[in-house]
Design a protein around this motif. Sequence first.
Motif, PDB file in Angstrom:
ATOM      1  N   UNK A  95      43.273  -0.881  68.397  1.00 55.94           N
ATOM      2  CA  UNK A  95      42.534  -2.123  68.672  1.00 55.94           C
ATOM      3  C   UNK A  95      43.378  -3.393  68.557  1.00 55.94           C
ATOM      4  N   UNK A  96      44.311  -3.445  67.624  1.00 56.24           N
ATOM      5  CA  UNK A  96      45.103  -4.659  67.408  1.00 56.24           C
ATOM      6  C   UNK A  96      46.487  -4.616  68.058  1.00 56.24           C
ATOM      7  N   UNK A  97      46.737  -3.606  68.867  1.00 51.23           N
ATOM      8  CA  UNK A  97      48.046  -3.482  69.524  1.00 51.23           C
ATOM      9  C   UNK A  97      48.230  -4.655  70.501  1.00 51.23           C
ATOM     10  N   UNK A 113      42.501   4.187  79.347  1.00 51.71           N
ATOM     11  CA  UNK A 113      43.845   3.627  79.474  1.00 51.71           C
ATOM     12  C   UNK A 113      44.420   3.333  78.086  1.00 51.71           C
ATOM     13  N   UNK A 114      43.621   2.716  77.237  1.00 49.33           N
ATOM     14  CA  UNK A 114      44.073   2.389  75.874  1.00 49.33           C
ATOM     15  C   UNK A 114      44.412   3.653  75.097  1.00 49.33           C
ATOM     16  N   UNK A 120      46.730  -7.953  75.589  1.00 45.24           N
ATOM     17  CA  UNK A 120      47.100  -8.523  76.895  1.00 45.24           C
ATOM     18  C   UNK A 120      46.326  -7.815  77.995  1.00 45.24           C
ATOM     19  N   UNK A 121      46.304  -6.486  77.945  1.00 43.07           N
ATOM     20  CA  UNK A 121      45.596  -5.710  78.970  1.00 43.07           C
ATOM     21  C   UNK A 121      44.104  -6.047  78.962  1.00 43.07           C
TER      22      UNK A 121
END
Length: 182
Positions: free
Chosen positions: A45-47, A37-38, A52-53
């Motif tokens: 990693x820092x998005x 998904x990511x 939140x997800x």
Amino acid sequence: PPSTSQSPSPLEAFFANYAPRFQYNARVSASWEFYRLCDESGWHKDHPDRKVAHQDFKAALVQQFNVVYGTDVNALGAWQNLCHVVRIDPVPEDLHACRDAVYYTFVNLVDLVDTKTTGVEVTKFDSELALSAYTKSTGKFFPSDEAKAGGVLRYLLRQILHPRDGYDVSRRGGKRGGSRRR
């Protein structure tokens, strides 16, 4: 396979938030699906969206564990089910014997959640150190700090980032001692 009940499982509900652009495959490890998904969402990693997800995913994992294995530490059936899933044979008839058998069993908790939908047998490790190495290499980290962790789950939490040397199956039947995490 998807849940057969009327309402979706906690993991199905989590991944449904990202449909239709992301199609959850329950036959694959939930952690690997989260990483997919990511990747498909372009979240590094820092998005902020990933952060939140990830919090929501961790909560869904804990809820899924609690739905599948229960939260009542005094429910013999829950402990016997857990013993069966992690291949403790024979399954103890007594609550305390079940708890002790599970306490000295080292399994990855993401794998334990996954096995109900993937059908992949849960690997047992000889020590917390071996479990830690596996967890780090696969990225299948189970949230140990989740507030909704039920009593049964707390019995299975291990120190993955800083495993205790000598905490292994050879201690089964011996004195517990040390800093036990429930």
